[in-house]
Design a protein around this motif. Structure first.
Motif, PDB file in Angstrom:
ATOM      1  N   ILE A  99    -111.600 -80.094  -7.979  1.00 30.36           N
ATOM      2  CA  ILE A  99    -110.374 -79.302  -8.084  1.00 30.36           C
ATOM      3  C   ILE A  99    -109.535 -79.843  -9.240  1.00 30.36           C
TER       4      ILE A  99
ATOM      5  N   THR B  24    -104.347 -74.143  -6.003  1.00 28.74           N
ATOM      6  CA  THR B  24    -105.123 -74.353  -4.782  1.00 28.74           C
ATOM      7  C   THR B  24    -104.483 -75.414  -3.894  1.00 28.74           C
TER       8      THR B  24
ATOM      9  N   ASP C 143    -104.737 -72.958   1.471  1.00 30.62           N
ATOM     10  CA  ASP C 143    -105.843 -72.022   1.269  1.00 30.62           C
ATOM     11  C   ASP C 143    -106.975 -72.333   2.238  1.00 30.62           C
TER      12      ASP C 143
ATOM     13  N   LEU D 298    -113.872 -72.421  -4.825  1.00 31.07           N
ATOM     14  CA  LEU D 298    -112.410 -72.378  -4.853  1.00 31.07           C
ATOM     15  C   LEU D 298    -111.958 -71.594  -6.082  1.00 31.07           C
ATOM     16  N   PRO D 299    -110.767 -71.020  -6.047  1.00 27.67           N
ATOM     17  CA  PRO D 299    -109.813 -70.995  -4.937  1.00 27.67           C
ATOM     18  C   PRO D 299    -110.063 -69.857  -3.964  1.00 27.67           C
TER      19      PRO D 299
END
Length: 300
Positions: free
Chosen positions: A35, A174, A196, A288-289
């Motif tokens: 991330i 995120t 999320d 993701l996200p």
């Protein structure tokens, strides 16, 4: 680097057992979170190193490691992971964030491997391993603010361990929360508000007595499980209270009992959660996200 969550090991507890049809059951807890341009490992249970390699991670590119607490199924392979990464070519610093006692654990690991480490430095020209690793011990509150990544910790209820922390990872795009090991703990819903993805531990009430019978610890083990872990229904309750986008069940108890299937987990959580849900499985990858499952089991 694509942004993703990978559940490397999804079993609650340290024991490894064979499956009835052969092979081993699921492995203890560890996760990979990629991330904001960072590669983050959350917990290092037995099997984390192989899980990372299976997920396509070059061990020489380790970046950040977070340990939620010092139960063995969350920290046993921290030292071996770092050592193996070092033998695979690690030359850049790795930061390990963990609760009080993490530095002592790693110092003990280095002492146990002193012969090998010193020999490889002298014989193979490797960098000094201790110089590459920075251990930062954290408590509740802000843990990290760096390059657009924010990490906060919440002390959860996991007796008899007092230093056990849920973690919230945020970037501009995120928000991912890991419950760590915990009994039902209502403040976690506030901590996870609007995430999320909430990755929450879960236990099936119907499986506790069977697990205790197989393990052989009797009433003492059952008392611990009931006091220290969250029923699947209560994990759903936390997700509902927090209004999260996606609930992922992790650290499953029991995870390797053939009497229970995904349907049992889904039925339990359906009592309190009607949103998107994924039942953890080793190697499961979630992009993701958007949190769209690419591999592994998912229900919505």
């Amino acid at each position: 680097m694509k942004e993703r969550l990978v559940l490397l090991g999804t079993k609650g507890g340290p024991a490894i057992r064979p499956l009835p049809h052969g092979g081993s059951g699921p492995w203890p807890t560890s996760s990979l979170l990629e991330i904001g341009g960072r590669r983050i490992i959350i917990d290092c249970g037995l099997g984390v190193t192989r899980g990372l390699v299976d997920a396509g991670v070059r061990l020489a590119e380790l970046d950040l490691i977070f340990i939620t607490h010092l139960h063995s199924d969350h920290v046993l392979e921290l030292g071996p992971l770092i050592h193996t990464a070092w033998t695979a070519g690690l030359k850049t610093p790795v930061t390990v964030h963990g609760p009080a006692g993490t530095a002592d654990y790693f110092a003990g690991f280095l002492a146990s491997m002193r012969f090998d480490i010193e020999l490889r430095i002298a014989d193979e020209g490797r960098p000094d391993l201790p110089d590459l690793i920075r251990i930062i011990e954290f408590s509740e509150g802000a843990v990290l603010e760096e390059d657009g990544l924010s990490v906060r910790a919440l002390r959860v209820d996991h007796p008899p361990v007092t230093d056990c922390f849920a973690l919230r990872f945020e970037t501009d795009d995120t928000r991912i929360v890991f419950s760590a090991d915990t009994a039902y703990f209502a403040p976690l819903a506030t901590f996870a508000r609007g995430a999320d993805i909430l990755v929450h531990e879960a236990m099936l009430a119907a499986g506790v007595d069977r697990l205790v019978a197989r393990t052989g610890n009797g009433d003492r083990l059952k008392q611990h499980l009931m006091a220290s872990h969250t029923m699947a229904e209560d994990a759903g309750r936390i997700a509902t209270m927090a209004d999260v986008g996606h609930l992922v069940l992790h650290h499953l108890i029991p995870a390797d009992d053939p009497e229970f299937s995904e349907a049992d987990w889904l039925a339990a959580v359906a009592e309190t959660w009607d949103g998107r849900i994924t039942i953890g499985q080793d190697g499961l990858e979630i992009a993701l996200p958007a949190a769209k499952a690419e591999t592994g089991r998912e229900s919505a």
